[in-house]
Each structure stands twice: as C-alpha cells, then as structure tokens.
Design a protein around this motif. Structure first.
Motif, PDB file in Angstrom:
ATOM      1  N   SER A 154       2.611  24.645   6.196  1.00 55.41           N
ATOM      2  CA  SER A 154       3.952  25.023   5.758  1.00 55.41           C
ATOM      3  C   SER A 154       4.795  23.791   5.468  1.00 55.41           C
ATOM      4  CB  SER A 154       4.604  25.921   6.812  1.00 55.41           C
ATOM      5  OG  SER A 154       3.823  27.093   7.022  1.00 55.41           O
ATOM      6  N   ASN A 155       5.864  23.617   6.216  1.00 53.60           N
ATOM      7  CA  ASN A 155       6.817  22.538   5.905  1.00 53.60           C
ATOM      8  C   ASN A 155       6.893  21.458   6.972  1.00 53.60           C
ATOM      9  OD1 ASN A 155       8.022  24.079   7.895  1.00 53.60           O
ATOM     10  ND2 ASN A 155      10.089  23.927   7.018  1.00 53.60           N
ATOM     11  N   ALA A 156       5.927  21.413   7.878  1.00 44.22           N
ATOM     12  CA  ALA A 156       5.917  20.374   8.912  1.00 44.22           C
ATOM     13  C   ALA A 156       5.286  19.117   8.320  1.00 44.22           C
ATOM     14  CB  ALA A 156       5.155  20.843  10.137  1.00 44.22           C
ATOM     15  N   ILE A 157       6.135  18.273   7.739  1.00 42.93           N
ATOM     16  CA  ILE A 157       5.675  17.100   6.995  1.00 42.93           C
ATOM     17  C   ILE A 157       6.433  15.865   7.479  1.00 42.93           C
ATOM     18  CG2 ILE A 157       5.560  16.025   4.713  1.00 42.93           C
ATOM     19  CD1 ILE A 157       5.340  18.852   3.535  1.00 42.93           C
ATOM     20  N   GLN A 158       5.689  14.773   7.665  1.00 40.91           N
ATOM     21  CA  GLN A 158       6.294  13.492   8.015  1.00 40.91           C
ATOM     22  C   GLN A 158       5.792  12.425   7.053  1.00 40.91           C
ATOM     23  OE1 GLN A 158       8.639  12.425  10.167  1.00 40.91           O
ATOM     24  NE2 GLN A 158       9.057  14.551  10.717  1.00 40.91           N
ATOM     25  N   ARG A 159       6.641  11.419   6.814  1.00 36.92           N
ATOM     26  CA  ARG A 159       6.307  10.339   5.887  1.00 36.92           C
ATOM     27  C   ARG A 159       6.555   8.988   6.550  1.00 36.92           C
ATOM     28  NH1 ARG A 159       8.309  14.539   2.773  1.00 36.92           N
ATOM     29  NH2 ARG A 159       7.167  14.955   0.827  1.00 36.92           N
ATOM     30  N   ALA A 160       5.790   8.005   6.094  1.00 39.54           N
ATOM     31  CA  ALA A 160       5.973   6.646   6.614  1.00 39.54           C
ATOM     32  C   ALA A 160       5.403   5.642   5.627  1.00 39.54           C
ATOM     33  CB  ALA A 160       5.285   6.488   7.970  1.00 39.54           C
ATOM     34  N   ASP A 161       6.010   4.451   5.583  1.00 36.17           N
ATOM     35  CA  ASP A 161       5.481   3.332   4.802  1.00 36.17           C
ATOM     36  C   ASP A 161       4.721   2.412   5.751  1.00 36.17           C
ATOM     37  OD1 ASP A 161       6.535   4.170   2.358  1.00 36.17           O
ATOM     38  OD2 ASP A 161       8.472   3.223   2.775  1.00 36.17           O
ATOM     39  N   LEU A 162       3.459   2.144   5.432  1.00 36.83           N
ATOM     40  CA  LEU A 162       2.612   1.341   6.302  1.00 36.83           C
ATOM     41  C   LEU A 162       2.039   0.162   5.532  1.00 36.83           C
ATOM     42  CD1 LEU A 162       0.680   4.222   8.118  1.00 36.83           C
ATOM     43  CD2 LEU A 162       2.651   2.946   8.970  1.00 36.83           C
ATOM     44  N   LYS A 163       1.931  -0.963   6.223  1.00 35.00           N
ATOM     45  CA  LYS A 163       1.391  -2.174   5.599  1.00 35.00           C
ATOM     46  C   LYS A 163      -0.049  -2.398   6.042  1.00 35.00           C
ATOM     47  CE  LYS A 163       2.373  -7.086   4.862  1.00 35.00           C
ATOM     48  NZ  LYS A 163       3.287  -8.209   5.166  1.00 35.00           N
ATOM     49  N   VAL A 164      -0.915  -2.628   5.084  1.00 34.45           N
ATOM     50  CA  VAL A 164      -2.314  -2.960   5.353  1.00 34.45           C
ATOM     51  C   VAL A 164      -2.486  -4.458   5.171  1.00 34.45           C
ATOM     52  CG1 VAL A 164      -4.698  -2.655   4.592  1.00 34.45           C
ATOM     53  CG2 VAL A 164      -3.150  -0.692   4.658  1.00 34.45           C
ATOM     54  N   GLU A 165      -2.965  -5.121   6.214  1.00 34.76           N
ATOM     55  CA  GLU A 165      -3.164  -6.565   6.171  1.00 34.76           C
ATOM     56  C   GLU A 165      -4.637  -6.906   6.037  1.00 34.76           C
ATOM     57  OE1 GLU A 165      -0.995  -8.887   9.074  1.00 34.76           O
ATOM     58  OE2 GLU A 165       0.248  -7.144   9.544  1.00 34.76           O
ATOM     59  N   ASN A 166      -4.890  -8.006   5.352  1.00 34.41           N
ATOM     60  CA  ASN A 166      -6.259  -8.424   5.103  1.00 34.41           C
ATOM     61  C   ASN A 166      -7.004  -8.675   6.412  1.00 34.41           C
ATOM     62  OD1 ASN A 166      -8.477  -9.293   3.507  1.00 34.41           O
ATOM     63  ND2 ASN A 166      -7.921 -11.412   3.939  1.00 34.41           N
ATOM     64  N   GLY A 167      -8.163  -8.039   6.549  1.00 35.39           N
ATOM     65  CA  GLY A 167      -9.008  -8.246   7.707  1.00 35.39           C
ATOM     66  C   GLY A 167      -8.588  -7.498   8.949  1.00 35.39           C
TER      67      GLY A 167
END
Length: 318
Positions: free
Chosen positions: A197-210
């Motif tokens: 339904s409408n149970a939604i969360q968002r986030a910005d995540l950083k992926v680092e090398n290695g």
C-alpha cells in the motif's frame, strides 16, 4: 583444291581472344570489363606467431582487493573505429584464461552494475593483465521501530538521481533484504516499500569504492486486519469488499475477504465495507508499530442502501 588461307599482314593486330588463348594480354588491347575466369589470388599466409594464452584478474581500484566472484568477462576483437566488435571469449571465473591468436583485443569485466575495460595487444607469447573496477555495494533491510520487517514483506528500488529528479534512472527494483547489490561508487536514491500500500520510505545513500554500505530504512507503519462483524469479537463475514481511503477520499487499498490484512503508513483513514448490497463506513487511525484488528459493526438496525451516505455505528477492535 586448296582452301584460301587468310594472310596476317605485317603490323596487323590479332583479335584479343587470340591473345587470351595464349595467356597473353597486349598492353594496347581494350578493357572489356572484369574477367570471371581470371586467375585468383593466393590465400593469405598464416601468421607465423602461434596462439597465446591471456590470463586476466580484476581488483577494486584504490583498495586493490582482488574480486573473486560475481564477475562476467568478455573479450572483443578490436577491429578499429567504426567497426562492430565481435565477442571472441566469455568467462565467469575469477581468473579466466583465454587462448587467442595474435592481435588487438578489448577485455571487459562486469561486477554487478560496475564495469571496466582495457585494450590488450597479444603477440605469440603468454600474457596477463589486471582490470581495476571502481565499485562498492549496498545491503538493505527494513524495520518498524526496533523490530525488523520480515524479508518477504519489504522490497527496495534503487535509482540514480538525474538533475533535480531523485528517481531519474532506475538501477534495479524488487531488491530483497540482505541482498548484496554491487554498484559503481556514487550517491543513490533508495525507495523501501513495506507491504503493498502506502508504507514507503526513501533515503539517499552513498556507495564508496571497496566498501559495503549497510542501511536499514525505518518505516512508521502498521499492519491492520479488516473485519465486518455482527458484534465486537464475533466471527467476520466472508466475502466482504473493503476499501481503505484517505480522509480526502483517495483510495489506498482494496481487498475482499473475511479478514484481509493491509499494511498502512501511520495516519488517519476511512474504511468502507460492502456486504450483501449494504455499505458500512468507519474512520480509524494507524499508529506506527501497533498491529491490530479494525472491526466494522454490521448492525441490522443500521443497514443502509449502497447508494446512501449514512454512517452506522462501528467499533474498533483492540
């Protein structure tokens, strides 16, 4: 009587066909177009250098960690600019070996959604090379408060932001809890969906090398069980059609059954239950982490026609 023989006068030219029969073509003869039966060129001589073995490895750039799994190798024949390359070798091994004739090649390795490539020139001797991949990984999970959401109830989608659009380009959807998603280093937008339904969360995540970025997206939601009953705590009516709406009238979820379960974000809702041509409505509230029953009373003295807007009495189960 002797037949008269034509005489070849001095300086006269014989027909071109006569020269052709003798394998001679005079320099001053006219060109009559290409000859179909003319002599063919000799086949190209084989290379004097034998095939050689090419051994490849992949490491994470910067940290230098060897990559041992999740690799897809492809070797392309380098035919120069404008020419379509041809695949001449494939492998999923950590350290593949390719036997190739002398020449120029392009080696590529894919590690999840990250990749690297390198041009390699082979002679007649064995050679080895290393490709550096700039990549990290994401491992995701969901929770409500301190309680982990079961893996089969939550999924994730990962996007690459484009300009001001955080969901500019989809990388992958339907990612499950604990799955290792290999990605080029950078910042990604993650959308977590709990239930349907409408149970939604968002986030910005950083992926680092290695590195592996592990993140838990916390939802403020709960799962409610919908029931149409004759009395509080009594058996639910089968075949009831439920609609869950926002206070503004937008439909969030529809379900049919005796006691369907719906996962909803924290907030206020309106429940509509339809059974045997009658309609019942009830307002209720969802509190994060509080899973419970929502009961609508189907009282015989409060039944209304489906076209009316009357709201009979209803109770909320605990």
């Amino acid at each position: 009587m002797l037949a008269a023989m034509p005489l070849a006068l001095p300086g006269a030219l014989l027909p071109v066909a006569a020269f052709a029969q003798q394998g001679l073509v005079p320099s001053n003869s006219p060109r009559l177009g290409p000859s179909i039966s003319g002599p063919t060129l000799p086949p190209a001589l084989p290379s004097s250098e034998p095939d050689a073995q090419l051994t490849l490895t992949a490491i994470l750039s910067g940290v230098g960690t060897p990559l041992q799994d999740g690799l897809v190798w492809r070797i392309f024949d380098d035919r120069g600019e404008g020419a379509r390359p041809a695949i001449v070798g494939r492998s999923n091994e950590a350290e593949p070996h390719f036997t190739l004739p002398p020449g120029a090649y392009v080696a590529t390795v894919t590690y999840g959604f990250a990749s690297a490539s390198k041009r390699i020139v082979l002679g007649g001797q064995a050679a080895s090379d290393t490709l550096r991949v700039a990549a990290g990984a994401l491992r995701l999970s969901g929770a409500v408060g301190d309680t982990k959401i079961p893996p089969d109830q939550v999924t994730f989608s990962v996007f690459v932001p484009v300009g001001t659009n955080s969901e500019g380009r989809l990388v992958r959807s339907e990612i499950h809890t604990g799955e290792l998603l290999r990605l080029p280093e950078g910042t990604y937008h993650v959308v977590s969906t709990y239930g349907e339904s409408n149970a939604i969360q968002r986030a910005d995540l950083k992926v680092e090398n290695g590195k592996v970025t592990e993140a838990t997206l916390n939802h403020r939601a709960a799962t409610v069980t919908l029931k149409l009953v004759a009395a509080p705590g009594s058996e639910a009516f089968a075949g009831t059609a439920f609609s869950v709406l926002t206070p503004g009238g937008d439909t969030i979820r529809e379900a049919i059954g005796a006691f369907p379960q719906v996962t909803l974000a924290e907030g206020d809702y309106v429940l509509i239950a339809r059974h045997d041509g009658q309609v019942y409505t009830h307002e209720f509230k969802v509190e994060s982490g509080l899973d419970r029953d929502i009961e609508v009373l189907a009282r015989t003295d409060a039944k209304t026609d489906a076209k009316t807007d009357t709201k009979p009495e209803a109770t909320q189960g605990n």
